[in-house]
Design an enzyme around this catalytic site. Structure first.
Site, PDB file in Angstrom:
ATOM      1  N   THR A   1     -22.633 -37.699  72.771  1.00 20.41           N
ATOM      2  CA  THR A   1     -22.270 -36.991  71.544  1.00 20.41           C
ATOM      3  C   THR A   1     -23.535 -36.503  70.854  1.00 20.41           C
ATOM      4  O   THR A   1     -24.467 -37.274  70.627  1.00 20.41           O
ATOM      5  CB  THR A   1     -21.498 -37.927  70.602  1.00 20.41           C
TER       6      THR A   1
ATOM      7  N   HIS B   1     -12.518 -39.594  79.372  1.00 19.27           N
ATOM      8  CA  HIS B   1     -13.291 -40.614  78.659  1.00 19.27           C
ATOM      9  C   HIS B   1     -12.356 -41.776  78.348  1.00 19.27           C
ATOM     10  O   HIS B   1     -11.616 -41.757  77.378  1.00 19.27           O
ATOM     11  CB  HIS B   1     -13.875 -40.023  77.381  1.00 19.27           C
TER      12      HIS B   1
ATOM     13  N   PRO C   1     -22.666 -38.110  79.618  1.00 22.53           N
ATOM     14  CA  PRO C   1     -22.106 -37.539  78.391  1.00 22.53           C
ATOM     15  C   PRO C   1     -22.685 -38.212  77.156  1.00 22.53           C
ATOM     16  O   PRO C   1     -22.788 -39.439  77.110  1.00 22.53           O
ATOM     17  CB  PRO C   1     -20.603 -37.815  78.520  1.00 22.53           C
TER      18      PRO C   1
ATOM     19  N   ALA D   1     -13.572 -44.981  78.229  1.00 23.33           N
ATOM     20  CA  ALA D   1     -14.524 -46.066  78.000  1.00 23.33           C
ATOM     21  C   ALA D   1     -14.759 -46.305  76.512  1.00 23.33           C
ATOM     22  O   ALA D   1     -14.212 -45.598  75.653  1.00 23.33           O
ATOM     23  CB  ALA D   1     -15.852 -45.736  78.691  1.00 23.33           C
TER      24      ALA D   1
ATOM     25  N   GLY E   1     -28.647 -47.768  81.041  1.00 18.11           N
ATOM     26  CA  GLY E   1     -29.854 -48.585  81.048  1.00 18.11           C
ATOM     27  C   GLY E   1     -30.786 -48.384  82.222  1.00 18.11           C
ATOM     28  O   GLY E   1     -31.731 -49.160  82.395  1.00 18.11           O
TER      29      GLY E   1
ATOM     30  N   TYR F   1     -12.290 -45.733  73.098  1.00 17.07           N
ATOM     31  CA  TYR F   1     -11.517 -44.557  72.682  1.00 17.07           C
ATOM     32  C   TYR F   1     -10.069 -44.679  73.166  1.00 17.07           C
ATOM     33  O   TYR F   1      -9.684 -45.687  73.751  1.00 17.07           O
ATOM     34  CB  TYR F   1     -12.223 -43.279  73.141  1.00 17.07           C
TER      35      TYR F   1
END
Length: 359
Positions: free
Chosen positions: A24, A173, A22, A175, A296, A178
């Site tokens: 944004t 979400h 995901p 993580a 990563g 949020y």
């Protein structure tokens, strides 16, 4: 390559173990409605074993950043149906990431209304990207206990709406600071009701939201994203290993699709020794759910992670932005396009749907 092997989530057959993470992109055109460009963007990347969308606002209250998309109005549901239809037409599978930003927001983009949070504690040492540019974070308004329970119902309704829009499942979400992460963290939650205090109480919001969504849309259709070693957005824990170990073990009681774990990012070398450096080894072994490893990875390091046997899938963010045909490039070990970071957030097709595929 294990990366290219087929995989399953419940009865959902996935073409490979490569997940589009995901991200944004802030390409919404008013009213938070996904459009034809959104459908093109995701369908271009439908060769991924699984696509997880950008964070989708579950309610008007949930909105934190300008030009982000929602799934709480009929018009928004119809917009996302175009996206899921396009992805499915190309044989892809797609989950909706459900998002409430909590205090990671600003009244400038909320009609002058303050953001909400578990406690009246502002994020410090960072600024927020708003429609008025970078702004300092505000002290949020505290959610009353009854309001907390309503937000949990908003997640449930958003999950129902996502299935109506044709999604194969949803991801909470929880993580990178949020709202669910704010409830979990000592630094953001000093409540004295049933949603604050000890680890059990601070985990309650996430667990109740997950329970409601599973009950509403069924088994193997709800996943969760967690960042146990990311102190970003003023999320600080005195004993993050104890906190996340409790939460992940409790999640074993639910028939989930997966747990999406992020590797350490933004973690200073000094002063954060309580955080696990090996997230997959520390937390991935505590669950019987499918683990998706995130953050990563290259083609080579992703393959090495799968060979360890803890993670069953690997999610890629930036590489998927610049390479809609990332799966094919991994298959051929072809060179990757470079991502244009200036076009990550906001704008039009430039840096969104115009990256070239392999010739």
């Amino acid at each position: 390559m294990k990366l290219l092997e087929a995989n399953k989530i419940g009865n959902l057959i996935l073409k490979n173990r490569i997940v589009m993470a995901p991200m944004t992109r802030a390409r919404g055109e008013g009213k938070g409605v996904a459009n034809d460009l959104t459908a093109l963007y995701y369908s271009q990347r439908a060769t991924a074993g699984l696509i997880i969308t950008e964070g989708i606002n579950i309610s008007e209250q949930a909105l934190g950043s300008p030009f982000t998309l929602g799934i709480y109005t009929e018009e928004q549901i119809v917009g996302w149906k175009k996206v899921t239809d396009a992805v499915h037409q190309y044989g892809g599978k797609i989950f909706a990431q459900l998002w409430h930003t909590g205090r990671v927001a600003h009244s400038a983009d909320k009609n002058g209304i303050l953001p909400v949070a578990p406690s009246a504690i502002a994020i410090t040492g960072q600024q927020h990207f708003s429609s008025q540019g970078l702004v300092d974070y505000e002290k949020p308004r505290v959610l009353e206990t009854a309001e907390v329970k309503q937000v949990i119902q908003d997640y449930k309704q958003a999950a129902i709406n996502a299935i109506k829009a044709g999604f194969d499942g949803v991801e909470l979400h929880a993580a990178t600071g949020y709202l669910p992460n704010q409830f979990l963290a000592e630094s953001a939650n000093i409540r004295t009701d049933e949603y604050g205090g000890n680890i059990k109480n601070r985990s309650r919001f996430i667990l109740e939201a997950m329970q409601e969504m599973v009950a509403a849309i069924g088994i193997n259709k709800v996943g969760i994203k967690l960042s146990p070693s990311i102190p970003y957005n003023s999320i600080l824990e005195s004993d993050p290993i104890a906190t996340y170990s409790y939460l992940i073990k409790e999640l074993n009681n639910l028939p989930l699709a997966y747990i999406h774990l992020m590797n350490p990012l933004f973690l200073p070398e000094v002063g954060f020794e309580q955080y696990a450096k090996d997230v997959m080894g520390t937390f991935g072994t505590l669950t019987h759910h499918t683990i998706i490893a995130n953050a990563g990875y290259t083609r080579e390091s992703a393959e090495q992670e799968l060979q360890k046997g803890i993670a069953k899938m690997i999610s890629f963010g930036v590489p998927f932005i610049a390479n809609p045909d990332l799966v094919k490039r991994f298959e051929l070990n072809a060179e990757l396009n470079e991502a244009d970071r200036a076009t990550f957030y906001g704008g039009n097709e430039k840096g969104y749907t115009d990256y070239p595929g392999l010739q």
